[in-house]
Scaffold this motif. Structure first.
Motif, mmCIF file in Angstrom:
data_model
loop_
_atom_site.group_PDB
_atom_site.id
_atom_site.type_symbol
_atom_site.label_atom_id
_atom_site.label_comp_id
_atom_site.label_asym_id
_atom_site.label_seq_id
_atom_site.Cartn_x
_atom_site.Cartn_y
_atom_site.Cartn_z
ATOM 1 N N MET A 1 0.872 -1.078 0.017
ATOM 2 C CA MET A 1 -0.023 0.100 -0.047
ATOM 3 C C MET A 1 0.852 1.063 -0.075
ATOM 4 S SD MET A 1 -3.016 -1.405 2.570
ATOM 5 C CE MET A 1 -4.426 -0.200 1.488
ATOM 6 N N PRO A 2 0.189 2.331 -0.563
ATOM 7 C CA PRO A 2 0.958 3.575 -0.479
ATOM 8 C C PRO A 2 2.057 3.944 0.715
ATOM 9 C CG PRO A 2 -1.017 4.109 -1.303
ATOM 10 C CD PRO A 2 -1.083 2.613 -0.502
ATOM 11 N N LYS A 3 1.659 3.816 1.801
ATOM 12 C CA LYS A 3 2.373 4.220 3.087
ATOM 13 C C LYS A 3 3.261 2.968 3.725
ATOM 14 C CE LYS A 3 -0.440 8.010 4.162
ATOM 15 N NZ LYS A 3 -1.097 8.810 5.260
ATOM 16 N N GLY A 4 3.474 1.856 2.776
ATOM 17 C CA GLY A 4 4.362 0.802 3.217
ATOM 18 C C GLY A 4 3.897 -0.361 4.117
ATOM 19 N N THR A 5 2.594 -0.466 3.772
ATOM 20 C CA THR A 5 1.770 -1.407 4.486
ATOM 21 C C THR A 5 1.727 -2.707 3.455
ATOM 22 O OG1 THR A 5 0.390 -0.331 5.872
ATOM 23 C CG2 THR A 5 -0.239 -2.424 5.798
ATOM 24 N N ALA A 6 2.137 -3.951 3.746
ATOM 25 C CA ALA A 6 1.912 -5.138 2.999
ATOM 26 C C ALA A 6 0.822 -6.214 3.585
ATOM 27 C CB ALA A 6 3.334 -6.029 3.132
ATOM 28 N N TYR A 7 -0.006 -6.532 2.791
ATOM 29 C CA TYR A 7 -1.323 -7.344 3.403
ATOM 30 C C TYR A 7 -1.277 -8.668 2.435
ATOM 31 C CZ TYR A 7 -5.900 -8.455 4.218
ATOM 32 O OH TYR A 7 -7.124 -9.213 4.421
ATOM 33 N N GLN A 8 -1.609 -9.777 3.356
ATOM 34 C CA GLN A 8 -1.679 -11.107 2.758
ATOM 35 C C GLN A 8 -3.166 -11.707 3.466
ATOM 36 O OE1 GLN A 8 0.226 -12.682 0.040
ATOM 37 N NE2 GLN A 8 -1.537 -13.982 0.077
ATOM 38 N N SER A 9 -3.852 -12.020 2.880
ATOM 39 C CA SER A 9 -5.076 -12.510 3.730
ATOM 40 C C SER A 9 -4.998 -14.116 3.837
ATOM 41 C CB SER A 9 -6.344 -12.167 2.909
ATOM 42 O OG SER A 9 -6.501 -12.651 1.768
ATOM 43 N N ASP A 10 -4.395 -14.674 2.894
ATOM 44 C CA ASP A 10 -4.404 -16.325 2.906
ATOM 45 C C ASP A 10 -3.269 -16.590 1.860
ATOM 46 O OD1 ASP A 10 -5.028 -19.071 3.006
ATOM 47 O OD2 ASP A 10 -6.569 -18.954 1.897
ATOM 48 N N LEU A 11 -2.551 -17.624 2.367
ATOM 49 C CA LEU A 11 -1.213 -18.262 1.514
ATOM 50 C C LEU A 11 -1.813 -19.524 1.013
ATOM 51 C CD1 LEU A 11 1.541 -17.493 3.683
ATOM 52 C CD2 LEU A 11 1.060 -16.477 1.851
ATOM 53 N N GLY A 12 -2.579 -20.225 1.465
ATOM 54 C CA GLY A 12 -2.887 -21.525 1.016
ATOM 55 C C GLY A 12 -2.050 -22.511 1.875
ATOM 56 N N MET A 13 -2.264 -23.970 1.469
ATOM 57 C CA MET A 13 -1.300 -24.850 2.433
ATOM 58 C C MET A 13 -0.143 -25.256 1.992
ATOM 59 S SD MET A 13 -3.070 -28.591 2.156
ATOM 60 C CE MET A 13 -2.263 -29.796 0.881
ATOM 61 N N CYS A 14 0.575 -25.923 2.633
ATOM 62 C CA CYS A 14 1.841 -26.666 2.199
ATOM 63 C C CYS A 14 1.470 -28.098 2.687
ATOM 64 C CB CYS A 14 3.176 -26.214 3.208
ATOM 65 S SG CYS A 14 3.501 -24.314 2.892
ATOM 66 N N GLY A 15 1.717 -28.839 1.500
ATOM 67 C CA GLY A 15 1.262 -30.132 1.724
ATOM 68 C C GLY A 15 0.944 -30.873 0.349
ATOM 69 N N PRO A 16 0.830 -32.168 0.322
ATOM 70 C CA PRO A 16 0.352 -32.993 -0.801
ATOM 71 C C PRO A 16 -0.646 -32.111 -1.513
ATOM 72 C CG PRO A 16 0.643 -34.572 1.012
ATOM 73 C CD PRO A 16 0.511 -32.763 1.635
ATOM 74 N N VAL A 17 -0.666 -32.125 -3.013
ATOM 75 C CA VAL A 17 -1.550 -31.255 -3.770
ATOM 76 C C VAL A 17 -2.844 -32.303 -3.753
ATOM 77 C CG1 VAL A 17 -2.297 -30.943 -6.096
ATOM 78 C CG2 VAL A 17 0.344 -30.567 -5.428
ATOM 79 N N HIS A 18 -2.899 -33.461 -3.793
ATOM 80 C CA HIS A 18 -4.133 -34.428 -3.775
ATOM 81 C C HIS A 18 -4.410 -34.922 -2.452
ATOM 82 C CE1 HIS A 18 -4.031 -33.915 -8.319
ATOM 83 N NE2 HIS A 18 -2.596 -34.313 -8.269
ATOM 84 N N SER A 19 -4.817 -34.158 -1.733
ATOM 85 C CA SER A 19 -4.852 -34.404 -0.217
ATOM 86 C C SER A 19 -6.112 -33.473 0.311
ATOM 87 C CB SER A 19 -3.620 -34.307 0.571
ATOM 88 O OG SER A 19 -3.536 -33.095 0.529
#
Length: 75
Positions: free
Chosen positions: A1-19
């Protein structure tokens, strides 16, 4: 964002794709279908890695850049 704020709402999982949240679907689905306890086994196959990289200004602590990282790795 313009004043230096980074935002992430969801990353997803780490693990087997088909699980199901990292576990073998064959051991998870019966528990939901019949309500009986089952032993969950860890899923196998390609693994997805999700992360977030944020470059930070060491003087101000403000975010300079934000980047989503997603890699699929064959194991």
């Amino acid at each position: 964002m313009p004043k230096g704020t980074a935002y992430q709402s969801d990353l997803g999982m780490c693990g087997p794709v088909h699980s199901v949240i990292g576990f073998d679907p064959a051991t998870v689905i019966p528990r939901f279908l019949n309500g009986l306890p089952t032993r969950f086994e860890v899923g196998t196959g390609p693994v997805v890695f999700n992360a977030c990289q944020i470059d930070v200004d060491p003087d101000t602590g403000r975010a300079l850049a934000i980047e989503r990282v997603q890699r699929v790795v064959e194991i």
